[in-house]
Design a protein around this motif. Structure first.
Motif, PDB file in Angstrom:
ATOM      1  N   GLU A 117     -25.796  24.203  81.393  1.00  0.00           N
ATOM      2  CA  GLU A 117     -25.846  22.891  80.747  1.00  0.00           C
ATOM      3  C   GLU A 117     -26.090  23.004  79.239  1.00  0.00           C
ATOM      4  O   GLU A 117     -26.941  22.309  78.680  1.00  0.00           O
ATOM      5  CB  GLU A 117     -26.910  22.016  81.409  1.00  0.00           C
ATOM      6  N   GLY A 118     -25.364  23.886  78.579  1.00  0.00           N
ATOM      7  CA  GLY A 118     -25.436  23.998  77.128  1.00  0.00           C
ATOM      8  C   GLY A 118     -26.624  24.777  76.599  1.00  0.00           C
ATOM      9  O   GLY A 118     -26.865  24.809  75.400  1.00  0.00           O
ATOM     10  N   LYS A 119     -27.381  25.410  77.480  1.00  0.00           N
ATOM     11  CA  LYS A 119     -28.538  26.202  77.059  1.00  0.00           C
ATOM     12  C   LYS A 119     -28.394  27.619  77.576  1.00  0.00           C
ATOM     13  O   LYS A 119     -27.894  27.836  78.678  1.00  0.00           O
ATOM     14  CB  LYS A 119     -29.839  25.593  77.599  1.00  0.00           C
TER      15      LYS A 119
ATOM     16  N   ASP B 117     -30.353  26.698  72.385  1.00  0.00           N
ATOM     17  CA  ASP B 117     -30.121  25.342  72.866  1.00  0.00           C
ATOM     18  C   ASP B 117     -29.005  24.724  72.030  1.00  0.00           C
ATOM     19  O   ASP B 117     -29.212  24.365  70.878  1.00  0.00           O
ATOM     20  CB  ASP B 117     -31.403  24.523  72.747  1.00  0.00           C
ATOM     21  N   ASN B 118     -27.799  24.612  72.601  1.00  0.00           N
ATOM     22  CA  ASN B 118     -26.667  24.028  71.891  1.00  0.00           C
ATOM     23  C   ASN B 118     -26.583  22.521  72.072  1.00  0.00           C
ATOM     24  O   ASN B 118     -25.703  21.898  71.491  1.00  0.00           O
ATOM     25  CB  ASN B 118     -25.356  24.667  72.362  1.00  0.00           C
ATOM     26  N   THR B 119     -27.450  21.920  72.862  1.00  0.00           N
ATOM     27  CA  THR B 119     -27.378  20.492  73.073  1.00  0.00           C
ATOM     28  C   THR B 119     -27.952  19.725  71.885  1.00  0.00           C
ATOM     29  O   THR B 119     -27.621  18.567  71.683  1.00  0.00           O
ATOM     30  CB  THR B 119     -28.148  20.084  74.351  1.00  0.00           C
ATOM     31  N   GLU B 120     -28.812  20.353  71.090  1.00  0.00           N
ATOM     32  CA  GLU B 120     -29.377  19.685  69.908  1.00  0.00           C
ATOM     33  C   GLU B 120     -28.333  19.638  68.803  1.00  0.00           C
ATOM     34  O   GLU B 120     -27.632  20.605  68.545  1.00  0.00           O
ATOM     35  CB  GLU B 120     -30.602  20.442  69.402  1.00  0.00           C
TER      36      GLU B 120
END
Length: 65
Positions: free
Chosen positions: A46-48, A58-61
């Protein structure tokens, strides 16, 4: 170039190759996400990027400029 003096029999050839075996990769389960992954490898979920149950990247930030 070297040449064999005698033909190697199929049995002797196969005896030599008995140690070349395919191994099944060991699969671990992440305690945080429950995701299956290879041992000693980080994995995306999930993007991490997780490694040993901790978030590494963490690519969600979103970046604030």
């Amino acid at each position: 170039m070297a040449h064999p003096k005698r033909k190697i029999s199929k049995t002797r050839r196969d005896k030599r190759r008995t140690h070349y075996k395919a191994t099944v990769p060991q699969i671990a389960t992440d305690p945080t996400t429950g995701e299956a992954h290879l041992y000693h490898r980080a994995h995306w979920f999930e993007g991490k990027l997780y490694y040993r149950g901790q978030v590494i990247i963490d690519n969600t930030e979103e970046e604030v400029a």
